[in-house]
Design a protein around this motif. Structure first.
Motif, PDB file in Angstrom:
ATOM      1  N   SER A   6     -38.919 -49.721  66.573  1.00 24.74           N
ATOM      2  CA  SER A   6     -37.696 -48.960  66.283  1.00 24.74           C
ATOM      3  C   SER A   6     -38.018 -47.662  65.557  1.00 24.74           C
ATOM      4  O   SER A   6     -37.405 -47.326  64.537  1.00 24.74           O
ATOM      5  N   LEU A   7     -38.964 -46.945  66.088  1.00 25.41           N
ATOM      6  CA  LEU A   7     -39.425 -45.723  65.422  1.00 25.41           C
ATOM      7  C   LEU A   7     -38.328 -44.674  65.367  1.00 25.41           C
ATOM      8  O   LEU A   7     -37.501 -44.552  66.281  1.00 25.41           O
ATOM      9  N   LYS A   8     -38.366 -43.909  64.279  1.00 26.41           N
ATOM     10  CA  LYS A   8     -37.391 -42.850  64.038  1.00 26.41           C
ATOM     11  C   LYS A   8     -38.117 -41.522  63.888  1.00 26.41           C
ATOM     12  O   LYS A   8     -39.301 -41.499  63.506  1.00 26.41           O
ATOM     13  N   PRO A   9     -37.445 -40.407  64.146  1.00 20.23           N
ATOM     14  CA  PRO A   9     -38.104 -39.099  63.969  1.00 20.23           C
ATOM     15  C   PRO A   9     -38.682 -38.935  62.569  1.00 20.23           C
ATOM     16  O   PRO A   9     -39.735 -38.288  62.406  1.00 20.23           O
ATOM     17  N   GLU A  10     -38.054 -39.505  61.568  1.00 23.43           N
ATOM     18  CA  GLU A  10     -38.571 -39.374  60.199  1.00 23.43           C
ATOM     19  C   GLU A  10     -39.839 -40.182  59.952  1.00 23.43           C
ATOM     20  O   GLU A  10     -40.441 -40.078  58.876  1.00 23.43           O
ATOM     21  N   ASP A  11     -40.267 -40.974  60.916  1.00 21.41           N
ATOM     22  CA  ASP A  11     -41.554 -41.665  60.810  1.00 21.41           C
ATOM     23  C   ASP A  11     -42.713 -40.761  61.225  1.00 21.41           C
ATOM     24  O   ASP A  11     -43.881 -41.137  61.096  1.00 21.41           O
ATOM     25  N   LEU A  51     -47.457 -39.820  70.790  1.00 25.81           N
ATOM     26  CA  LEU A  51     -46.080 -39.322  70.889  1.00 25.81           C
ATOM     27  C   LEU A  51     -45.216 -40.421  71.502  1.00 25.81           C
ATOM     28  O   LEU A  51     -45.563 -40.989  72.539  1.00 25.81           O
ATOM     29  N   VAL A  52     -44.094 -40.681  70.864  1.00 24.89           N
ATOM     30  CA  VAL A  52     -43.196 -41.730  71.349  1.00 24.89           C
ATOM     31  C   VAL A  52     -41.756 -41.288  71.115  1.00 24.89           C
ATOM     32  O   VAL A  52     -41.479 -40.526  70.174  1.00 24.89           O
ATOM     33  N   GLN A  53     -40.868 -41.751  71.936  1.00 24.81           N
ATOM     34  CA  GLN A  53     -39.455 -41.439  71.750  1.00 24.81           C
ATOM     35  C   GLN A  53     -38.854 -42.333  70.675  1.00 24.81           C
ATOM     36  O   GLN A  53     -39.345 -43.449  70.415  1.00 24.81           O
ATOM     37  N   ALA A  54     -37.805 -41.845  70.062  1.00 23.82           N
ATOM     38  CA  ALA A  54     -37.096 -42.638  69.054  1.00 23.82           C
ATOM     39  C   ALA A  54     -36.682 -43.974  69.656  1.00 23.82           C
ATOM     40  O   ALA A  54     -36.232 -44.040  70.810  1.00 23.82           O
ATOM     41  N   GLY A  55     -36.880 -45.028  68.871  1.00 21.28           N
ATOM     42  CA  GLY A  55     -36.594 -46.370  69.347  1.00 21.28           C
ATOM     43  C   GLY A  55     -37.794 -47.080  69.932  1.00 21.28           C
ATOM     44  O   GLY A  55     -37.753 -48.292  70.178  1.00 21.28           O
ATOM     45  N   GLY A  56     -38.841 -46.327  70.167  1.00 26.31           N
ATOM     46  CA  GLY A  56     -40.042 -46.881  70.757  1.00 26.31           C
ATOM     47  C   GLY A  56     -40.947 -47.564  69.745  1.00 26.31           C
ATOM     48  O   GLY A  56     -40.608 -47.684  68.561  1.00 26.31           O
ATOM     49  N   PHE A  62     -41.604 -52.300  60.563  1.00 31.91           N
ATOM     50  CA  PHE A  62     -43.062 -52.260  60.629  1.00 31.91           C
ATOM     51  C   PHE A  62     -43.634 -53.586  60.134  1.00 31.91           C
ATOM     52  O   PHE A  62     -43.074 -54.229  59.237  1.00 31.91           O
ATOM     53  N   THR A  63     -44.784 -53.941  60.711  1.00 28.25           N
ATOM     54  CA  THR A  63     -45.485 -55.148  60.278  1.00 28.25           C
ATOM     55  C   THR A  63     -46.964 -54.841  60.132  1.00 28.25           C
ATOM     56  O   THR A  63     -47.595 -54.328  61.066  1.00 28.25           O
ATOM     57  N   ILE A  64     -47.514 -55.163  58.977  1.00 32.78           N
ATOM     58  CA  ILE A  64     -48.939 -54.972  58.737  1.00 32.78           C
ATOM     59  C   ILE A  64     -49.629 -56.321  58.868  1.00 32.78           C
ATOM     60  O   ILE A  64     -49.102 -57.356  58.455  1.00 32.78           O
TER      61      ILE A  64
END
Length: 118
Positions: free
Chosen positions: A84-89, A11-16, A67-69
């Motif tokens: 820069s995670l978003k809720p839609e991720d 679990l992470v907050q948006a932007g994390g 994202f980077t693979i």
């Protein structure tokens, strides 16, 4: 027995940020493709990113630039650095491993949950 094991979800907050790892059994020979897919509730599984043995990569438009693979061939391991995670991720992230050695084989991990709160 072949195993593909994902780790690193949470679990992470948006932007994390989060980094996912996927380790395939050391006994697997001839891996030519490793990819990350995700499935959100009520939606179909979709490709997030993949990497070939050559190092060639591809990303879904929705994650490009965030994202980077990467891959460690010696360890049969693939990583997904997610910034820069978003809720839609949010979704279950699955690792896919494809082998071309004495036949064609396709393996999936059990998945790891990623939840991004707003």
């Amino acid at each position: 027995q072949v195993q593909v094991v994902e780790s690193g979800g949470g679990l992470v907050q948006a932007g994390g940020s989060l980094t996912l790892s996927c380790a395939a059994s050391a006994s697997i020979v001839g891996i030519n493709y490793m990819g990350w897919y995700r499935q959100a509730p009520g939606k179909q599984r979709e490709l997030v990113a993949h990497i070939f043995n050559s190092g060639s990569t591809s990303y879904a438009d929705s994650v490009k630039g965030r994202f980077t693979i990467s891959r460690d061939n010696a360890k049969n391991t693939v990583y997904l650095q997610m910034n820069s995670l978003k809720p839609e991720d949010t979704g279950v992230y699955y690792c896919n491993v494809r082998v071309s050695f004495r036949g064609e084989y396709n393996y999936w991990g059990q998945g790891t949950q990623v939840t991004v709160s707003s």
